[in-house]
Design a protein around this motif. Structure first.
Motif, PDB file in Angstrom:
ATOM      1  N   ALA A   5      -6.294  23.367 -24.059  1.00 47.15           N
ATOM      2  CA  ALA A   5      -6.116  24.412 -24.484  1.00 47.15           C
ATOM      3  C   ALA A   5      -7.237  25.017 -25.516  1.00 47.15           C
ATOM      4  O   ALA A   5      -7.273  25.842 -25.798  1.00 47.15           O
ATOM      5  CB  ALA A   5      -5.024  24.155 -25.627  1.00 47.15           C
ATOM      6  N   ARG A   6      -8.073  23.959 -25.984  1.00 51.69           N
ATOM      7  CA  ARG A   6      -9.030  24.365 -27.106  1.00 51.69           C
ATOM      8  C   ARG A   6     -10.499  24.991 -26.682  1.00 51.69           C
ATOM      9  O   ARG A   6     -11.043  25.567 -27.267  1.00 51.69           O
ATOM     10  CB  ARG A   6      -9.236  23.252 -27.887  1.00 51.69           C
ATOM     11  CG  ARG A   6      -8.162  22.692 -29.033  1.00 51.69           C
ATOM     12  CD  ARG A   6      -8.262  21.486 -29.913  1.00 51.69           C
ATOM     13  NE  ARG A   6      -9.205  21.774 -30.661  1.00 51.69           N
ATOM     14  CZ  ARG A   6      -9.180  20.806 -32.100  1.00 51.69           C
ATOM     15  NH1 ARG A   6      -8.111  20.063 -32.159  1.00 51.69           N
ATOM     16  NH2 ARG A   6     -10.179  20.981 -32.780  1.00 51.69           N
ATOM     17  N   TRP A   7     -10.850  24.407 -25.371  1.00 52.24           N
ATOM     18  CA  TRP A   7     -12.057  24.844 -24.810  1.00 52.24           C
ATOM     19  C   TRP A   7     -11.790  25.211 -23.226  1.00 52.24           C
ATOM     20  O   TRP A   7     -10.776  24.987 -22.757  1.00 52.24           O
ATOM     21  CB  TRP A   7     -12.909  23.482 -24.473  1.00 52.24           C
ATOM     22  CG  TRP A   7     -13.531  23.241 -25.614  1.00 52.24           C
ATOM     23  CD1 TRP A   7     -14.548  23.664 -26.391  1.00 52.24           C
ATOM     24  CD2 TRP A   7     -13.041  22.104 -26.691  1.00 52.24           C
ATOM     25  NE1 TRP A   7     -15.001  23.047 -27.587  1.00 52.24           N
ATOM     26  CE2 TRP A   7     -13.773  22.158 -27.855  1.00 52.24           C
ATOM     27  CE3 TRP A   7     -11.984  21.315 -26.522  1.00 52.24           C
ATOM     28  CZ2 TRP A   7     -13.951  21.248 -28.864  1.00 52.24           C
ATOM     29  CZ3 TRP A   7     -11.763  20.423 -27.741  1.00 52.24           C
ATOM     30  CH2 TRP A   7     -12.641  20.288 -28.924  1.00 52.24           C
ATOM     31  N   ASP A   8     -12.757  26.387 -22.965  1.00 55.25           N
ATOM     32  CA  ASP A   8     -12.541  27.074 -21.673  1.00 55.25           C
ATOM     33  C   ASP A   8     -13.302  26.084 -20.500  1.00 55.25           C
ATOM     34  O   ASP A   8     -14.368  26.160 -20.334  1.00 55.25           O
ATOM     35  CB  ASP A   8     -13.415  28.349 -21.592  1.00 55.25           C
ATOM     36  CG  ASP A   8     -13.494  29.110 -20.494  1.00 55.25           C
ATOM     37  OD1 ASP A   8     -12.545  28.916 -19.569  1.00 55.25           O
ATOM     38  OD2 ASP A   8     -14.170  30.035 -20.261  1.00 55.25           O
ATOM     39  N   ALA A  11     -12.859  11.372 -35.358  1.00 54.50           N
ATOM     40  CA  ALA A  11     -11.480  12.242 -34.927  1.00 54.50           C
ATOM     41  C   ALA A  11     -11.294  13.250 -35.868  1.00 54.50           C
ATOM     42  O   ALA A  11     -10.835  14.351 -35.520  1.00 54.50           O
ATOM     43  CB  ALA A  11     -10.592  11.257 -34.444  1.00 54.50           C
ATOM     44  N   GLU A  12     -11.462  12.919 -37.143  1.00 58.14           N
ATOM     45  CA  GLU A  12     -11.118  13.939 -38.271  1.00 58.14           C
ATOM     46  C   GLU A  12     -11.956  15.172 -38.098  1.00 58.14           C
ATOM     47  O   GLU A  12     -11.575  16.377 -38.424  1.00 58.14           O
ATOM     48  CB  GLU A  12     -11.448  13.332 -39.668  1.00 58.14           C
ATOM     49  CG  GLU A  12     -10.560  12.715 -40.578  1.00 58.14           C
ATOM     50  CD  GLU A  12      -9.129  13.203 -40.363  1.00 58.14           C
ATOM     51  OE1 GLU A  12      -9.134  14.555 -41.064  1.00 58.14           O
ATOM     52  OE2 GLU A  12      -8.121  12.700 -40.001  1.00 58.14           O
ATOM     53  N   ARG A  13     -13.206  15.292 -37.655  1.00 54.80           N
ATOM     54  CA  ARG A  13     -13.968  16.264 -37.297  1.00 54.80           C
ATOM     55  C   ARG A  13     -13.355  17.369 -36.920  1.00 54.80           C
ATOM     56  O   ARG A  13     -13.534  18.732 -36.690  1.00 54.80           O
ATOM     57  CB  ARG A  13     -15.309  16.007 -36.512  1.00 54.80           C
ATOM     58  CG  ARG A  13     -16.165  15.035 -37.021  1.00 54.80           C
ATOM     59  CD  ARG A  13     -17.375  15.056 -36.094  1.00 54.80           C
ATOM     60  NE  ARG A  13     -16.997  14.421 -34.920  1.00 54.80           N
ATOM     61  CZ  ARG A  13     -17.807  14.431 -33.800  1.00 54.80           C
ATOM     62  NH1 ARG A  13     -18.887  15.153 -33.878  1.00 54.80           N
ATOM     63  NH2 ARG A  13     -17.494  13.677 -32.701  1.00 54.80           N
ATOM     64  N   TRP A  14     -12.298  17.205 -35.622  1.00 61.90           N
ATOM     65  CA  TRP A  14     -11.919  17.960 -34.768  1.00 61.90           C
ATOM     66  C   TRP A  14     -10.627  18.491 -35.143  1.00 61.90           C
ATOM     67  O   TRP A  14     -10.095  19.617 -34.626  1.00 61.90           O
ATOM     68  CB  TRP A  14     -11.350  17.182 -33.572  1.00 61.90           C
ATOM     69  CG  TRP A  14     -12.733  16.682 -32.827  1.00 61.90           C
ATOM     70  CD1 TRP A  14     -13.012  15.353 -32.678  1.00 61.90           C
ATOM     71  CD2 TRP A  14     -13.672  17.564 -32.107  1.00 61.90           C
ATOM     72  NE1 TRP A  14     -14.134  15.083 -32.060  1.00 61.90           N
ATOM     73  CE2 TRP A  14     -14.574  16.483 -31.612  1.00 61.90           C
ATOM     74  CE3 TRP A  14     -14.089  18.940 -31.831  1.00 61.90           C
ATOM     75  CZ2 TRP A  14     -15.749  16.769 -31.084  1.00 61.90           C
ATOM     76  CZ3 TRP A  14     -15.242  19.129 -31.173  1.00 61.90           C
ATOM     77  CH2 TRP A  14     -16.053  18.257 -30.653  1.00 61.90           C
ATOM     78  N   VAL A  15     -10.029  18.049 -36.378  1.00 60.46           N
ATOM     79  CA  VAL A  15      -8.775  18.601 -36.831  1.00 60.46           C
ATOM     80  C   VAL A  15      -8.965  19.967 -37.756  1.00 60.46           C
ATOM     81  O   VAL A  15      -9.856  19.916 -38.284  1.00 60.46           O
ATOM     82  CB  VAL A  15      -8.230  17.689 -38.017  1.00 60.46           C
ATOM     83  CG1 VAL A  15      -7.043  18.378 -38.815  1.00 60.46           C
ATOM     84  CG2 VAL A  15      -7.921  16.216 -37.478  1.00 60.46           C
ATOM     85  N   ARG A  16      -8.014  21.050 -37.233  1.00 63.26           N
ATOM     86  CA  ARG A  16      -7.998  22.133 -37.533  1.00 63.26           C
ATOM     87  C   ARG A  16      -6.799  22.712 -37.782  1.00 63.26           C
ATOM     88  O   ARG A  16      -5.922  22.378 -37.344  1.00 63.26           O
ATOM     89  CB  ARG A  16      -8.840  23.261 -36.727  1.00 63.26           C
ATOM     90  CG  ARG A  16      -8.207  23.304 -35.367  1.00 63.26           C
ATOM     91  CD  ARG A  16      -9.103  24.312 -34.593  1.00 63.26           C
ATOM     92  NE  ARG A  16      -8.269  24.712 -33.420  1.00 63.26           N
ATOM     93  CZ  ARG A  16      -9.009  24.906 -32.328  1.00 63.26           C
ATOM     94  NH1 ARG A  16     -10.111  25.174 -32.204  1.00 63.26           N
ATOM     95  NH2 ARG A  16      -8.065  25.183 -31.312  1.00 63.26           N
TER      96      ARG A  16
END
Lengths: 150, 102
Positions: free
Chosen positions: A70-73, A145-150
């Protein structure tokens, strides 16, 4: 099957060939292979045993794959995680991402691995000269893993 | 003793009247000396957090391992739950130490 949990080893080349198939839209495959080391936290490790929560593991990994898609093409993702007894130099995990371009493939691969480390119900127990011990979770894995939280 | 294969058996959730299945994994299973148990649901254990408190009250290893400051996560029907997550008959409730795969 984009998510597999197995005791058997895997052949990275064969798995990547299957993942990309004959799809001419795939211009990049990024992959990560995790391998058992012979030392951890200052102790020699002769063997590790990987335990998991069978009812939950597959679903947890599938959720991570779905989120990456869902997040990357990207075109497709493969996750293979081994369980049972493993020795130093054995392969533990494979994450491979096929996409049109390298940037999305690299990022999605790292994302899946970071989330797998902190969200998929696997536990490692290692054999050392001092006996067996459960591996402690690392705060650096949480930070990754925190880096990817948005 | 290697009892890791005890945890390999996932129990089917039975929507039996008022019963929940509780599973313990890895370090928790060994510290508590138990891989699974069945428990009748009661008004005092209506949520995941209340169940944790109930088990903690057994004392000994239970009090230590399930203490509030221990990084134990609870999954209800294979999905990570919060303390307020309600429990229902037939639920499978798993107590999980911090994961270390990959």
């Amino acid at each position: 099957m984009p998510v597999r949990i197995q005791t058997e080893d895997f052949d990275v080349s064969a798995e990547i060939a299957t993942l990309r198939g004959r799809n001419p839209a795939v211009g990049a495959v990024a992959s990560f292979v995790g391998i058992v080391r012979d030392v951890n936290a200052g102790e020699r490790v002769s063997e590790i045993t990987l335990e998991h929560y069978p009812g939950m593991t597959h679903r947890a990994l599938q959720d991570i794959v779905d989120e990456a898609k869902a997040r990357w093409d990207i075109v497709d993702v493969l996750v293979i995680h081994r369980i049972g007894a493993l020795r130093p130099t054995d392969q533990i995990v494979l994450v491979a991402v096929a996409g049109a371009h390298r940037s999305a493939a690299f990022e999605a691969c790292e994302f899946v691995m970071d989330y797998l480390k902190t969200r998929a119900p696997f536990w490692k127990k290692e054999q050392t000269p001092a006996g067996s011990r459960w591996v402690d979770a690392r705060s650096s894995d949480d930070a990754a893993a925190e880096r990817w939280v948005r | 003793m290697d009892d890791s294969d005890l945890a390999q058996k996932s129990r089917p959730s039975e929507a039996q009247a008022g019963i929940i299945d509780i599973l313990y994994f890895a370090r928790l299973r060994e510290a508590l000396g138990l891989a699974s148990e069945r428990m009748p649901l009661s008004p005092t254990i209506a949520t995941a957090g209340a169940l944790r408190a109930h088990l903690q009250a057994r004392g000994g290893a239970w009090a230590i391992e399930l203490a509030g400051d221990r990084p134990v996560r609870i999954a209800v029907n294979q999905v990570i739950a919060g303390a307020e997550t309600p429990l229902h008959a037939g639920d499978e409730v798993a107590f999980l130490p911090p994961v270390t795969g990959g």
